[in-house]
Design a protein around this motif. Structure first.
Motif, PDB file in Angstrom:
ATOM      1  N   ALA A 129      88.587 -24.175 -26.199  1.00 34.74           N
ATOM      2  CA  ALA A 129      88.881 -23.455 -24.944  1.00 34.74           C
ATOM      3  C   ALA A 129      87.659 -22.636 -24.545  1.00 34.74           C
ATOM      4  CB  ALA A 129      90.105 -22.563 -25.141  1.00 34.74           C
ATOM      5  N   GLN A 130      86.633 -23.312 -24.046  1.00 35.61           N
ATOM      6  CA  GLN A 130      85.366 -22.619 -23.752  1.00 35.61           C
ATOM      7  C   GLN A 130      85.517 -21.552 -22.679  1.00 35.61           C
ATOM      8  OE1 GLN A 130      83.051 -22.659 -25.719  1.00 35.61           O
ATOM      9  NE2 GLN A 130      83.622 -24.484 -26.864  1.00 35.61           N
ATOM     10  N   GLY A 131      86.363 -21.854 -21.689  1.00 30.92           N
ATOM     11  CA  GLY A 131      86.559 -20.883 -20.602  1.00 30.92           C
ATOM     12  C   GLY A 131      87.162 -19.596 -21.147  1.00 30.92           C
ATOM     13  N   ALA A 132      88.162 -19.756 -21.997  1.00 29.40           N
ATOM     14  CA  ALA A 132      88.825 -18.582 -22.582  1.00 29.40           C
ATOM     15  C   ALA A 132      87.837 -17.818 -23.461  1.00 29.40           C
ATOM     16  CB  ALA A 132      90.036 -19.014 -23.400  1.00 29.40           C
ATOM     17  N   ALA A 133      87.038 -18.576 -24.233  1.00 29.11           N
ATOM     18  CA  ALA A 133      86.078 -17.933 -25.133  1.00 29.11           C
ATOM     19  C   ALA A 133      85.105 -17.069 -24.314  1.00 29.11           C
ATOM     20  CB  ALA A 133      85.322 -18.988 -25.934  1.00 29.11           C
ATOM     21  N   GLN A 134      84.668 -17.616 -23.187  1.00 29.17           N
ATOM     22  CA  GLN A 134      83.749 -16.879 -22.327  1.00 29.17           C
ATOM     23  C   GLN A 134      84.414 -15.619 -21.782  1.00 29.17           C
ATOM     24  OE1 GLN A 134      80.558 -17.987 -21.859  1.00 29.17           O
ATOM     25  NE2 GLN A 134      80.250 -15.979 -20.899  1.00 29.17           N
ATOM     26  N   TRP A 135      85.659 -15.776 -21.339  1.00 31.27           N
ATOM     27  CA  TRP A 135      86.396 -14.628 -20.781  1.00 31.27           C
ATOM     28  C   TRP A 135      86.542 -13.517 -21.818  1.00 31.27           C
ATOM     29  CZ3 TRP A 135      91.310 -12.320 -21.672  1.00 31.27           C
ATOM     30  CH2 TRP A 135      91.719 -11.446 -20.665  1.00 31.27           C
ATOM     31  N   LEU A 136      86.767 -13.949 -23.073  1.00 33.97           N
ATOM     32  CA  LEU A 136      86.979 -12.959 -24.131  1.00 33.97           C
ATOM     33  C   LEU A 136      85.743 -12.106 -24.395  1.00 33.97           C
ATOM     34  CD1 LEU A 136      89.027 -15.147 -26.633  1.00 33.97           C
ATOM     35  CD2 LEU A 136      89.820 -13.048 -25.515  1.00 33.97           C
ATOM     36  N   THR A 137      84.570 -12.696 -24.190  1.00 27.81           N
ATOM     37  CA  THR A 137      83.366 -11.913 -24.489  1.00 27.81           C
ATOM     38  C   THR A 137      82.742 -11.287 -23.239  1.00 27.81           C
ATOM     39  OG1 THR A 137      82.131 -13.970 -24.453  1.00 27.81           O
ATOM     40  CG2 THR A 137      82.730 -13.111 -26.615  1.00 27.81           C
ATOM     41  N   ASP A 138      83.187 -11.729 -22.051  1.00 28.84           N
ATOM     42  CA  ASP A 138      82.678 -11.081 -20.830  1.00 28.84           C
ATOM     43  C   ASP A 138      83.384  -9.745 -20.634  1.00 28.84           C
ATOM     44  OD1 ASP A 138      80.937 -13.058 -20.254  1.00 28.84           O
ATOM     45  OD2 ASP A 138      82.181 -14.046 -18.737  1.00 28.84           O
ATOM     46  N   ASN A 139      82.601  -8.746 -20.262  1.00 28.19           N
ATOM     47  CA  ASN A 139      83.206  -7.418 -20.121  1.00 28.19           C
ATOM     48  C   ASN A 139      83.914  -7.307 -18.767  1.00 28.19           C
ATOM     49  OD1 ASN A 139      83.798  -4.771 -20.547  1.00 28.19           O
ATOM     50  ND2 ASN A 139      81.778  -4.015 -19.938  1.00 28.19           N
ATOM     51  N   SER A 140      85.248  -7.440 -18.751  1.00 31.56           N
ATOM     52  CA  SER A 140      85.973  -7.286 -17.486  1.00 31.56           C
ATOM     53  C   SER A 140      87.099  -6.271 -17.664  1.00 31.56           C
ATOM     54  CB  SER A 140      86.587  -8.621 -17.054  1.00 31.56           C
ATOM     55  OG  SER A 140      87.592  -8.997 -17.970  1.00 31.56           O
ATOM     56  N   THR A 141      87.511  -5.663 -16.557  1.00 37.68           N
ATOM     57  CA  THR A 141      88.584  -4.676 -16.617  1.00 37.68           C
ATOM     58  C   THR A 141      89.857  -5.313 -17.161  1.00 37.68           C
ATOM     59  OG1 THR A 141      87.629  -3.584 -14.713  1.00 37.68           O
ATOM     60  CG2 THR A 141      89.912  -3.032 -15.219  1.00 37.68           C
ATOM     61  N   GLU A 142      90.157  -6.544 -16.719  1.00 40.09           N
ATOM     62  CA  GLU A 142      91.400  -7.215 -17.160  1.00 40.09           C
ATOM     63  C   GLU A 142      91.373  -7.415 -18.668  1.00 40.09           C
ATOM     64  OE1 GLU A 142      89.380  -8.401 -14.798  1.00 40.09           O
ATOM     65  OE2 GLU A 142      90.549  -7.694 -13.074  1.00 40.09           O
ATOM     66  N   ARG A 143      90.230  -7.933 -19.170  1.00 38.37           N
ATOM     67  CA  ARG A 143      90.159  -8.169 -20.612  1.00 38.37           C
ATOM     68  C   ARG A 143      90.302  -6.847 -21.372  1.00 38.37           C
ATOM     69  NH1 ARG A 143      84.855  -8.452 -24.120  1.00 38.37           N
ATOM     70  NH2 ARG A 143      84.982  -6.310 -23.389  1.00 38.37           N
ATOM     71  N   ASN A 144      89.619  -5.814 -20.887  1.00 36.74           N
ATOM     72  CA  ASN A 144      89.677  -4.536 -21.596  1.00 36.74           C
ATOM     73  C   ASN A 144      91.089  -3.966 -21.609  1.00 36.74           C
ATOM     74  OD1 ASN A 144      87.008  -4.792 -22.106  1.00 36.74           O
ATOM     75  ND2 ASN A 144      86.325  -3.401 -20.486  1.00 36.74           N
ATOM     76  N   LEU A 145      91.785  -4.097 -20.480  1.00 39.03           N
ATOM     77  CA  LEU A 145      93.165  -3.585 -20.428  1.00 39.03           C
ATOM     78  C   LEU A 145      94.037  -4.355 -21.407  1.00 39.03           C
ATOM     79  CD1 LEU A 145      93.763  -2.998 -16.610  1.00 39.03           C
ATOM     80  CD2 LEU A 145      93.656  -1.274 -18.420  1.00 39.03           C
ATOM     81  N   LEU A 146      93.916  -5.685 -21.397  1.00 40.40           N
ATOM     82  CA  LEU A 146      94.777  -6.503 -22.257  1.00 40.40           C
ATOM     83  C   LEU A 146      94.537  -6.185 -23.736  1.00 40.40           C
ATOM     84  CD1 LEU A 146      96.807  -8.815 -22.603  1.00 40.40           C
ATOM     85  CD2 LEU A 146      94.868 -10.381 -22.719  1.00 40.40           C
TER      86      LEU A 146
END
Ligand code: PFF
Length: 448
Positions: A129-146
Motif C-alpha cells: 500500500a504505497q499510497g498509505a505508506a506515503q500518507w503515514l510519513t507525510d506530515n498532515s493535520t489529518e494524520r496527526n489528529l488520527l
C-alpha cells in the motif's frame, strides 16, 4: 466512602512503572541529541552529576510526600501543610501541577502519534500500500489528529484498568521489551560503516562547551527526564507499599533513567553517522547536528531505507521502541489528573479516564490545528517554566512546610536505620536550601 486506592503489588512493579515514566522520548531522543550538541561526554558527565545531585533529591521529595499522604498532589500538599496559608498554597501548587502534567501530555501525545504512524509505515509498505505508506510519513493535520487519537486511546485503555492491572502490568511488560529492543538496535547499528565516528562524537569530551548554557540544558533535561514537578512521581509514590526503602528505590529509578539515556546515545549518535556515510545530510545549514523532528522522522528513516530488507526490521524495531518509551511515560501523566478526579471529585476511574483523556486530546487537537504557534509554546510553558517552578515548590514543601518528625517517620518505614545514613544527614538540608536555590538560579538564567 471513597473507593479503595490502588497499590503496586511488588517492588519491581513500582520500579518498572516509575522508570517507565522517567524513560521516554526525553531519554532516547532528547538526551543523545543534547549531548551531541553540547560537547559529548562533557554533557554526559554534567548530566550524571546533576541527575544525582539535584534531580534525585527532588524525586525523593515527591516520592516521600506521595507515600505519606497516599493522595494525589492537591490533597497530598494540603495534608502535609499545618496552617491555612500553606494549605491554600499546597492546593494551588497541586492544581497547577495537574494542569502542567496535562499540558505535557497534550504535546507529548502528538509526538508519540508521529512514532505510531512511522511504526505503521513499514507494514503498509510490506502490503504494497504505497499510497498509505506515503500518507503515514507525510506530515498532515489529518494524520496527526488520527495518530494522536490512537496513541491517546492506548494511554486511556491502560489507565482505565487501574494501578495494578493497568500501570503496573503494562510497565512490567513494556520496560524489559524496551531494553531488549534498544540493545538489539545498538548491536546492529554499531556493525555499520560510520558508526565509530558517531561514538567518538558522543564519548569524546569537549570541555570548551562547559558553559552556563550546558548546565541549564543538562538540568532541564534531568527534570524532564525524571518526570519531576508535575506530580507523576508523587502519585506513583502514593501507590507504594510502606515496606520499601524510599531512598533506595528513588536511587534505582534515577540510575535506570540515566543508564537508559546514556545507552540510547550509543544508538542515536552512531546511527546519525551511519546515515551520513550512506549519503544523508546530518548537519543543519548552521553547521550543527540535526536534532529536531527531522532527525527522527527523516534522517533515520532515510538510513533504514538504505539497509534493504534488514532496514524494514530495523525501522519497525526503532519505532516500536519509541512508542513503548512514550506509552510508559504518557500513562504516568494521565494518571495525575485522573487520580485527582477520582479522589477529589468522586468520579469512578472508568469514567474519569475517558473524560480527562478526551479533554487532553481536545487540547492536542487545538495544538495540532495551530501547530506553528502553539506547539513550541506548550513545550515552553510546561517544561521551561512549569516543571522547574513546581520542582522548587515541592522542595520547599518537603523542606520547610512539612514537619520534620513526620518526614523522618515516613522515611523510616522500610528503612528503619535511616537516621544513621548519609542520606538523612544531607538530604533534608539539601531539599530545604540547596535544591530550591540551584533550580531557581538555573531557571532565572534560562528565561533571561
Ligand atoms: N520523562 C519523560 C521523558 O523523558 O520522555 C517525559 C515526562 C513524563 C515528563 C512524565 C513529565 C512527566 F510528568
Amino acid at each position: 466512602m471513597s473507593a479503595p486506592r490502588g497499590q503496586f503489588s511488588t517492588n519491581i512493579g513500582f520500579l518498572m512503572a516509575a522508570a517507565g515514566s522517567a524513560v521516554g522520548l526525553g531519554n532516547i531522543w532528547g538526551f543523545p541529541t543534547k549531548a551531541a550538541g553540547n560537547g559529548g561526554a562533557a554533557f554526559v558527565v554534567v548530566y550524571l552529576f546533576l541527575a544525582f545531585a539535584l534531580a534525585y533529591p527532588a524525586l525523593m521529595a515527591e516520592l516521600t510526600i506521595g507515600r505519606y499522604a497516599r493522595r494525589n498532589m492537591v490533597q497530598a500538599l494540603r495534608i502535609i501543610s499545618n496552617g491555612p496559608v500553606s494549605r491554600f498554597f499546597g492546593g494551588l501548587t497541586g492544581f497547577v501541577g495537574i494542569l502542567v502534567a496535562s499540558l505535557v501530555l497534550s504535546f507529548y501525545a502528538i509526538v508519540a502519534g508521529w512514532m505510531v504512524a512511522h511504526l505503521a509505515e513499514p507494514f503498509a509498505a510490506l502490503f504494497g500500500a504505497q499510497g498509505a505508506a506515503q500518507w503515514l510519513t507525510d506530515n498532515s493535520t489529518e494524520r496527526n489528529l488520527l495518530f494522536t487519537a490512537i496513541f491517546s486511546g492506548l494511554t486511556m485503555l491502560i489507565i482505565a484498568s487501574g494501578v495494578e492491572k493497568g500501570i503496573e502490568r503494562w510497565s512490567t511488560l513494556l520496560m524489559p521489551s524496551l531494553i531488549i529492543l534498544l540493545l538489539s538496535l545498538i548491536g546492529y547499528v554499531l556493525t555499520q560503516p560510520g558508526a565509530l565516528s558517531g561514538l567518538e562524537v558522543y564519548l569524546m569530551p569537549d570541555f570548551s562547551h562547559f558553559t552556563p548554557k550546558l548546565l541549564i540544558s543538562a538540568l532541564g533535561q534531568a527534570f524532564f527526564s525524571l518526570s519531576l514537578g508535575v506530580g507523576t512521581m508523587l502519585i506513583y509514590g502514593s501507590y507504594l507499599s510502606q515496606q520499601e526503602s524510599l531512598p533506595r528505590l528513588g536511587a534505582l529509578v534515577t540510575l535506570i533513567d540515566v543508564g537508559i539515556a546514556f545507552t540510547a546515545g550509543l544508538l542515536i549518535l552512531p546511527a546519525m553517522y551511519v546515515a551520513q556515510e550512506a549519503g544523508s545530510q546530518i548537519f543543519s545549514a548552521s553547521g550543527e547536528l540535526i536534532a529536531g523532528p527531522d532527525l527522527i522522522l527523516q534522517v533515520l528513516p532515510a538510513l533504514f531505507d538504505t539497509m534493504g530488507k534488514a532496514g524494514i526490521v530495523v525501522a519497525i524495531t526503532f519505532f516500536a521502541l519509541m512508542v513503548i518509551a512514550s506509552l510508559t511515560s504518557s500513562i504516568s501523566m494521565l494518571e495525575v489528573p485522573v487520580a485527582f478526579s477520582i479522589e477529589n471529585l468522586g468520579i469512578p476511574r472508568r469514567i474519569a479516564t475517558p473524560a480527562v483523556g478526551l479533554i487532553i486530546f481536545g487540547i492536542s487537537t487545538v495544538i495540532i490545528t495551530h501547530f506553528d504557534t502553539l506547539f513550541g509554546l506548550a513545550v515552553s510553558i510546561s517544561t521551561e517554566y512549569g516543571q522547574p517552578l513546581l520542582g522548587i515548590a515541592l522542595c520547599l514543601f518537603a523542606g520547610w512546610v512539612w514537619r520534620r518528625d513526620q518526614l523522618l517517620a515516613e522515611l523510616k518505614k522500610g528503612h528503619p536505620n535511616i537516621e544513621q545514613t548519609l542520606f538523612w544527614r544531607i538530604w533534608p538540608w539539601y531539599v530545604r536550601i540547596v535544591c530550591p536555590l540551584l533550580i531557581m538560579t538555573a531557571f532565572v538564567h534560562s528565561v533571561i
